[in-house]
Design a protein around this motif. Structure first.
Motif, PDB file in Angstrom:
ATOM      1  N   ARG A 204       0.818  -1.209   0.000  1.00  0.00           N
ATOM      2  CA  ARG A 204       0.000   0.000   0.000  1.00  0.00           C
ATOM      3  C   ARG A 204       0.855   1.263   0.000  1.00  0.00           C
ATOM      4  NH1 ARG A 204      -4.810   1.425   4.395  1.00  0.00           N
ATOM      5  NH2 ARG A 204      -5.418   3.427   3.455  1.00  0.00           N
ATOM      6  N   ILE A 205       2.016   1.208   0.639  1.00  0.00           N
ATOM      7  CA  ILE A 205       2.888   2.387   0.711  1.00  0.00           C
ATOM      8  C   ILE A 205       3.780   2.504  -0.529  1.00  0.00           C
ATOM      9  CG2 ILE A 205       4.911   1.375   1.862  1.00  0.00           C
ATOM     10  CD1 ILE A 205       3.224   4.656   2.912  1.00  0.00           C
TER      11      ILE A 205
ATOM     12  N   ARG B 299       9.533   4.969   3.482  1.00  0.00           N
ATOM     13  CA  ARG B 299       8.253   4.268   3.354  1.00  0.00           C
ATOM     14  C   ARG B 299       8.207   2.989   4.189  1.00  0.00           C
ATOM     15  NH1 ARG B 299       5.688   5.202  -2.509  1.00  0.00           N
ATOM     16  NH2 ARG B 299       6.661   7.181  -3.016  1.00  0.00           N
TER      17      ARG B 299
ATOM     18  N   GLU C  56      -4.238  10.723   4.260  1.00  0.00           N
ATOM     19  CA  GLU C  56      -5.534  10.072   4.437  1.00  0.00           C
ATOM     20  C   GLU C  56      -5.492   9.035   5.563  1.00  0.00           C
ATOM     21  OE1 GLU C  56      -9.402   9.197   4.328  1.00  0.00           O
ATOM     22  OE2 GLU C  56      -8.349  10.933   3.493  1.00  0.00           O
TER      23      GLU C  56
ATOM     24  N   GLU D  54      -1.594   9.705   0.307  1.00  0.00           N
ATOM     25  CA  GLU D  54      -1.977   8.448   0.956  1.00  0.00           C
ATOM     26  C   GLU D  54      -1.741   8.537   2.454  1.00  0.00           C
ATOM     27  OE1 GLU D  54      -2.983   4.186   1.070  1.00  0.00           O
ATOM     28  OE2 GLU D  54      -3.391   5.840  -0.277  1.00  0.00           O
TER      29      GLU D  54
ATOM     30  N   ALA E 260       1.888  11.363  -4.514  1.00  0.00           N
ATOM     31  CA  ALA E 260       0.908  10.317  -4.262  1.00  0.00           C
ATOM     32  C   ALA E 260       1.068   9.730  -2.863  1.00  0.00           C
ATOM     33  CB  ALA E 260       1.037   9.214  -5.313  1.00  0.00           C
ATOM     34  N   ALA E 261       2.310   9.519  -2.431  1.00  0.00           N
ATOM     35  CA  ALA E 261       2.557   8.954  -1.101  1.00  0.00           C
ATOM     36  C   ALA E 261       2.156   9.936   0.000  1.00  0.00           C
ATOM     37  CB  ALA E 261       4.020   8.561  -0.957  1.00  0.00           C
TER      38      ALA E 261
END
Length: 208
Positions: free
Chosen positions: A117-118, A138, A172, A169, A165-166
């Protein structure tokens, strides 16, 4: 949840800040700001119990963290600004070791899912020494996906070396933790889009 009263921090022979008060409640996300050298990392280490304040007290759920150290550490996830990795181990091995050392029972499947996911699906079994700075970061941050049961997260520069993007993520994940009733305090020089209200605190105003 977390209360700080009249805190003062001494580093070497330099008083970084004093008369610092803070109340971090259930569901709150706090961004700590301040110029380099003002004491942001030192503050987080005090909040985690990794350092002792010159004066003042830190309480978790109404009890001084020094008196309830075991319970406090069971409730806490702290991620420092430098990834603590063994270069000879893979991301998967490093993450599993970190979880076990913290007393978490995350399975290999859980750890694989968190790393995927990361954004490390292709690096799961590579030695950490070949990873880039962002990839190493990460690996440490993957613990956030496995730490929903810990109500207090304290994160030092979590967005450093991450791509857009990371960052989104991670913001969130922090927002989800807040909505579930968790509390988060973090330092960052970067802006990130959170889906929950964000408090900010500039500790420069407490400089000695």
């Amino acid at each position: 949840m977390l209360e700080v009263k009249d805190l003062a921090c001494l580093r070497g022979d330099r008083l970084l800040f004093r008369r610092f008060d803070l109340a971090l409640g259930k569901g709150e996300v706090l961004r700590v700001l301040g110029a380099n050298g003002v004491g942001k990392t030192s503050l987080l280490r005090l909040l985690c119990g990794l350092a002792t304040p010159e004066v003042g007290e830190i309480r978790w759920q109404g009890e001084a963290i020094q008196r309830e150290r075991e319970a406090f550490h069971a409730a806490l996830l702290y991620l420092g600004h430098a990834p603590a990795l063994n270069d000879l181990l893979s991301p998967l091995e490093n993450l599993r070791f970190a979880c076990a050392a913290a007393g978490d029972t995350s399975s290999e499947t859980d750890c694989r899912a968190a790393l995927t996911r990361i954004g490390l699906a292709r690096q799961l079994d590579l030695p950490a020494k070949v990873l880039s700075q962002g990839q190493r970061r990460r690996v440490s941050l993957a613990r956030l996906f496995l730490a929903a049961h810990r109500p207090l997260w304290i994160l030092d520069e979590p967005f450093t070396a991450l791509d857009v993007a990371a960052v989104a993520e991670l913001a969130e994940v922090i927002s989800q933790h807040s909505r579930a009733g968790g509390a988060v305090a973090f330092t960052s020089h970067q802006d990130a889009g959170f889906s929950v209200p964000l408090r900010t605190l500039d500790i420069s105003g407490y400089a000695a």
